[in-house]
Write an enzyme that holds these catalytic residues in place. Structure first.
Site, short mmCIF file in Angstrom:
data_model
loop_
_atom_site.label_atom_id
_atom_site.label_comp_id
_atom_site.label_asym_id
_atom_site.label_seq_id
_atom_site.Cartn_x
_atom_site.Cartn_y
_atom_site.Cartn_z
N CYS A 178 73.47 50.89 15.96
CA CYS A 178 73.52 52.39 15.56
C CYS A 178 72.20 52.89 14.91
CB CYS A 178 74.77 52.81 14.85
SG CYS A 178 74.62 52.03 13.05
N HIS A 229 74.14 59.22 11.07
CA HIS A 229 73.23 58.59 10.55
C HIS A 229 71.75 59.52 10.49
CE1 HIS A 229 75.55 55.32 9.68
NE2 HIS A 229 75.12 54.32 10.48
C1 2RA Z 1 76.50 50.75 9.41
N1 2RA Z 1 77.68 50.13 11.53
O1 2RA Z 1 76.81 50.05 8.66
C2 2RA Z 1 76.31 50.29 11.01
C3 2RA Z 1 75.65 48.93 10.81
N2 2RA Z 1 75.17 48.70 12.06
O2 2RA Z 1 76.19 51.91 9.01
#
Ligand code: 2RA
Length: 332
Positions: free
Chosen positions: A127, A240
């Site tokens: 991600c 994110h």
């Molecule tokens: C997270 N799923 O923990 C993602 C990790 N690749 O944000």
């Protein structure tokens, strides 16, 4: 029309995939949903039709054209050979096969042609890597990127459906004076930051941190790219964010970079500090573009630039990217 399966259909990414398949009007004649025996037999509604959840098996995969992987990597490894033997292409969101030489690792806005190199399995990237590379690839076209320093600010929903529940429960426990009992995360996440995502992999770097270099190299075809990354879990529900400093072969101006980002597929330039406009996770959630802003010179290196990007890690960072790969597959 295609027959499509989702492995891990009941998790956060699987549920999002169902929504996005309908939203993007993916040409589906049959959707099969696969999950563990706990969910098998349950009926869910998709696009106005009832679909019964099945247990994954080679027999149950037979007849499908594409299986989208929304499960963890151990489940992906267990069932990928059966998907392929059943004659379907496995487009997997997990980390199981990303770095295998004969498995293309694809972000459709960056390396769409790599889809053609598959032998039954295609991987979608991590991600944070997807969000970062979608943003920086446009700049790599101006001058090759030599190195990148990245710090991620990863939302609790990246840890699965239990992450937001734990954050909300901790906020409530603290409000009412009850003890906080972390289960999903190794520490209290409410009003805190946790600078560890994944286990230790290399020289004190976590597995999540090493994905940025290893996957970034493969996707952008930059085998010598060097990345130093710090991944941090933050008490944000969704999307994110990544602070990135890039060093190029030759200087790239802020003006050039802004033009390139504004024209880049999958990106939106949001960069007006004077008017308090920059990417923020609340604004990037539940949509597919990576927002990029705060583009400025790197004051430590004349060939450097610093920027900030945010994206919805369940959509563009997982479900949407995997479905875009499947769309490329049927297109090519
Ligand atoms: C997270 N799923 O923990 C993602 C990790 N690749 O944000």
């Amino acid at each position: 029309m295609y027959k499509v399966g989702i492995l891990g259909a009941t998790g956060a990414v699987g549920r999002e995939m169902m929504k996005i398949l309908a939203e993007r009007q993916f040409p589906i004649s049959e959707l099969r949903l696969f999950a563990s025996s706990r969910s098998a037999g349950k009926v869910v509604e998709w696009n106005g039709r009832p679909v019964m959840i099945q247990e994954p098996s080679e027999e149950n995969f037979r007849g499908l054209d594409i299986v989208l992987g929304a499960a963890e990597s151990d489940i992906a490894r267990l069932y990928a050979p059966e998907v392929v033997r059943a004659g379907a292409v496995f487009v997997d969101n997990s980390s199981a096969y990303r770095m295998d030489d004969d498995v293309p690792l694809v972000i459709p806005e960056v390396n769409p042609e790599d889809v053609k190199l598959h032998h039954g399995i295609i991987a979608s990237a991590n991600c944070s890597t997807i969000i970062t590379v979608t943003a920086v690839n446009a700049l790599n076209a101006i001058s090759p990127i030599r190195s990148m320093v990245a710090s991620t600010y990863q939302a609790v929903s990246g840890a699965g459906a239990g992450g937001p529940v734990e954050l909300a429960e901790e906020v409530e426990a603290l409000r009412t004076g009850k003890p906080v009992q972390p289960k999903v995360f190794s520490h209290q996440i409410a009003y805190n930051l946790i600078p560890q995502i994944g286990g230790e992999q290399y020289e004190g770097y976590t597995s999540e941190e090493m994905k940025m270099q290893n996957e970034g190299r493969k996707i952008m075809h930059l085998p010598d790219l060097r990345v130093t990354c710090t991944c941090v879990r933050v008490p944000v529900v969704r999307s994110h964010s990544i602070s990135v400093t890039l060093r190029f072969d030759k200087p790239v101006s802020v003006r050039e970079a802004r033009h390139a980002i504004a024209a880049a597929p999958g990106c939106r330039l949001v960069d007006d500090l004077g008017n308090h406009e920059y990417p923020m996770p609340l604004d990037t959630s539940d949509q597919d573009l990576v927002y990029v802003g705060r583009i400025r010179p790197d004051l430590t290196d004349d060939n450097g630039l610093t920027l900030w990007c945010c994206g919805d890690q369940i959509r563009k960072g997982a479900a949407t990217n995997t479905i875009q790969v499947a769309e490329l597959l049927i297109e090519k």
